[in-house]
Design a protein around this motif. Structure first.
Motif, PDB file in Angstrom:
ATOM      1  N   GLU A  76       0.842  -1.196   0.000  1.00  0.00           N
ATOM      2  CA  GLU A  76       0.000   0.000   0.000  1.00  0.00           C
ATOM      3  C   GLU A  76       0.883   1.254   0.000  1.00  0.00           C
ATOM      4  N   THR A  77       0.538   2.201  -0.879  1.00  0.00           N
ATOM      5  CA  THR A  77       1.420   3.353  -1.107  1.00  0.00           C
ATOM      6  C   THR A  77       0.605   4.641  -1.180  1.00  0.00           C
ATOM      7  N   TRP A  78       1.064   5.666  -0.479  1.00  0.00           N
ATOM      8  CA  TRP A  78       0.443   6.993  -0.529  1.00  0.00           C
ATOM      9  C   TRP A  78       1.480   8.031  -0.942  1.00  0.00           C
ATOM     10  N   LEU A  79       0.965   9.167  -1.392  1.00  0.00           N
ATOM     11  CA  LEU A  79       1.853  10.301  -1.604  1.00  0.00           C
ATOM     12  C   LEU A  79       1.333  11.467  -0.762  1.00  0.00           C
ATOM     13  N   VAL A  80       2.240  12.189  -0.101  1.00  0.00           N
ATOM     14  CA  VAL A  80       1.814  13.377   0.661  1.00  0.00           C
ATOM     15  C   VAL A  80       2.460  14.631   0.072  1.00  0.00           C
ATOM     16  N   SER A 116      -5.875  28.314  -1.703  1.00  0.00           N
ATOM     17  CA  SER A 116      -7.147  27.887  -2.294  1.00  0.00           C
ATOM     18  C   SER A 116      -7.362  26.385  -2.174  1.00  0.00           C
ATOM     19  N   TYR A 117      -6.291  25.615  -2.324  1.00  0.00           N
ATOM     20  CA  TYR A 117      -6.528  24.182  -2.547  1.00  0.00           C
ATOM     21  C   TYR A 117      -5.809  23.215  -1.614  1.00  0.00           C
ATOM     22  N   ALA A 118      -4.777  23.678  -0.896  1.00  0.00           N
ATOM     23  CA  ALA A 118      -4.062  22.720  -0.039  1.00  0.00           C
ATOM     24  C   ALA A 118      -4.851  22.525   1.248  1.00  0.00           C
ATOM     25  N   ARG A 119      -5.310  21.311   1.466  1.00  0.00           N
ATOM     26  CA  ARG A 119      -6.149  21.083   2.645  1.00  0.00           C
ATOM     27  C   ARG A 119      -5.299  20.481   3.762  1.00  0.00           C
ATOM     28  N   HIS A 120      -5.662  20.831   4.989  1.00  0.00           N
ATOM     29  CA  HIS A 120      -4.978  20.199   6.121  1.00  0.00           C
ATOM     30  C   HIS A 120      -5.231  18.706   6.060  1.00  0.00           C
ATOM     31  N   PHE A 121      -4.240  17.942   6.344  1.00  0.00           N
ATOM     32  CA  PHE A 121      -4.489  16.498   6.350  1.00  0.00           C
ATOM     33  C   PHE A 121      -3.931  15.893   7.628  1.00  0.00           C
ATOM     34  N   GLY A 173      11.379  18.593   4.403  1.00  0.00           N
ATOM     35  CA  GLY A 173      11.630  19.815   3.623  1.00  0.00           C
ATOM     36  C   GLY A 173      10.807  19.866   2.357  1.00  0.00           C
ATOM     37  N   LYS A 174      11.478  20.105   1.247  1.00  0.00           N
ATOM     38  CA  LYS A 174      10.755  20.314  -0.018  1.00  0.00           C
ATOM     39  C   LYS A 174      10.566  19.019  -0.794  1.00  0.00           C
ATOM     40  N   LEU A 175      11.045  17.922  -0.263  1.00  0.00           N
ATOM     41  CA  LEU A 175      10.906  16.658  -1.008  1.00  0.00           C
ATOM     42  C   LEU A 175       9.441  16.209  -1.014  1.00  0.00           C
ATOM     43  N   VAL A 176       9.021  15.699  -2.147  1.00  0.00           N
ATOM     44  CA  VAL A 176       7.670  15.128  -2.225  1.00  0.00           C
ATOM     45  C   VAL A 176       7.799  13.650  -1.865  1.00  0.00           C
ATOM     46  N   MET A 177       7.106  13.261  -0.799  1.00  0.00           N
ATOM     47  CA  MET A 177       7.373  11.951  -0.228  1.00  0.00           C
ATOM     48  C   MET A 177       6.257  10.932  -0.464  1.00  0.00           C
TER      49      MET A 177
END
Ligand SMILES: Nc1ncnc2c1ncn2[C@@H]1O[C@H](COP(=O)(O)OP(=O)(O)O)[C@@H](O)[C@H]1O
Ligand SMILES: [Mg+2]
Length: 414
Positions: free
Chosen positions: A117-121, A138-143, A186-190
């Motif tokens: 199982e894999t997610w992206l944050v 406008s679009y980034a929601r708290h998660f 940091g700025k990495l998309v994980m």
């Protein structure tokens, strides 16, 4: 009857050892391949970095590329040469550029492979760009990171969506570790991925065209001991599944040369990392397995050069159409294999090898017994190890190759 020279270009970076072996063995093969009315001879050349005119005449038939993933000057040369001159290159630069790790998971989920199982944050922080603030507002929601963690369970892995070389990969044991790792990302998309845990075997399956080679891998060993020299660690059925998954992945994404990592747990082999289009080719990593790589590389590049192979477009929907709900993994692989064989022209490849490269095993075996082979190993070792360790490690790696020669002579083919 005409004499035609086919030229293989080597697009190299820090590669030291394999190009030496490749070039020397090719010389010793002394090929003269009859094709139609022509006799083909083969040349190999190391490509240099120069300004280029996009209309320059074609120089190479095949390029073996090791730079595209980080050196855009070469990548752009290759792409123009594919478009303008039908040069054949592996790996396909468009695939290298655009198939990140996460994309590859998605593709194989759709084919029904057992991907954990894999997610992206979204990233923790950003490079400031003009539209950033308004977009996020406008679009980034708290998660709820904790909720994703509970869904995936622990341990889990956090790794960059486009990763490679263990960069920024962390194993997380609990929610506080997850939060801390995210805060530091940091700025990495994980990507967050459920761990295959505990696994009892870890393999790397190297695919080169239609050829595969499976190695039992020990991730805890020092770098030069990770590719083990073990045999007989897979049943025939397991080998079929591992070869099959690797070849499907490579055919699907347009990679000719890739290394697929799989972990085994509870009777299932899970592919966990298979976006490795510039696989480790160093004698200091591969040692015992290094001659296999040289032979595989020669077979595939010579076949491509001799047959005028051109880069083929991807055809994902054919793969999707070949699998059906409810199929087992074995059934999926068997249903996909005709597409793989068509993509790699496996029948023609095998015929070519039989007709023209029957002496490759013998020539390779002999070359790896020469002083030139010791020198190739020494040059690589000298680049990696401190001077006082050079002789010791040259001896160690060369001994492992001699172990391969002994096994090879005894009919043990890794
Ligand atoms: N889902 C997973 N389950 C178990 N181990 C994993 C998983 N994902 C990664 N690892 C471990 O972390 C290592 C690095 O992750 P990987 O996805 O291979 O990244 P890279 O592309 O940087 O090599 C793997 O070789 C493996 O040891
Ligand atoms: Mg990996």
């Amino acid at each position: 009857m005409a004499k035609v020279t086919k030229r293989i270009g080597l697009s190299l970076g820090a590669d030291i050892c394999w190009p030496i072996a490749f070039t020397e063995i090719l010389k010793r093969l002394d090929l003269a391949v009859r094709r139609g009315r022509d006799t083909l001879r083969f040349e190999v050349e190391r490509m240099t970095i120069d300004p280029f005119d996009i209309r320059e005449p074609r120089r190479y038939d095949v390029v073996i590329d090791r730079l595209t993933h980080w050196y855009s000057t070469r990548r752009e040369w290759i792409k123009k040469a594919v478009i303008l001159d039908d040069v054949y290159v592996f790996n396909n630069p468009w695939s290298v550029q655009s198939m990140e790790k996460l994309t590859t998971y998605a593709g194989m989920v759709r084919l029904g492979f057992p991907i954990p199982e894999t997610w992206l944050v979204p990233p923790h922080s950003y490079e400031p760009v003009e539209d950033l603030e308004v977009t996020l507002k406008s679009y980034a929601r708290h998660f709820d990171l904790g909720a994703i963690g509970r869904k995936l369970g622990y341990p889990m892995f956090m790794k960059p969506y486009d990763g490679g070389g263990w960069r920024a990969v962390t194993r997380l044991e609990d929610e506080s570790a997850l939060r801390e790792a995210y805060d530091q990302s940091g700025k990495l998309v994980m990507t967050l991925q459920a761990a295959v845990h505990p696994f009892d075997r870890f393999v790397r399956c190297i695919g080169l065209g239609p050829q595969t080679h499976v190695v039992l891998y020990d991730p805890k060993a020092p770098l030069h001991d990770r590719y083990t020299m073990k045999h007989d660690f897979l049943s025939d059925e397991e080998r079929h599944l591992i070869d099959g998954m690797t070849l499907v992945i490579n055919a699907f994404f347009g990679w000719d040369f890739n290394s697929c990592e799989l972990l085994h747990k509870d009777g299932v082999w899970h592919p966990i990392d298979f976006a490795n289009p510039c696989p480790d080719s160093q004698v200091t990593s591969l040692h015992y397995h290094f001659p296999w790589l040289i032979k595989a590389n020669l077979r595939w590049s010579l076949f491509a050069a001799a047959t005028g192979r051109t880069v083929k477009p991807l055809a994902w929907h054919d793969y999707f159409a070949a699998v059906e709900e409810g199929m087992t993994l074995r059934e999926r692989i068997d249903a996909l294999m005709p597409l793989v064989r068509a993509r790699f022209d496996t029948d023609a490849f095998e015929e070519f090898c039989q007709a023209h490269l029957a002496h490759l095993d013998e020539v390779t075996h002999a070359w790896f017994g020469t002083d030139d082979a010791v020198e190739a190993v020494r040059r690589k070792v000298s680049a990696l190890f401190p001077p006082h360790e050079v002789e010791e490690f040259t001896g160690l790696f060369f001994d492992r190759i001699q172990q391969w020669r002994a096994d090879d002579a005894g009919g043990v083919r890794p």
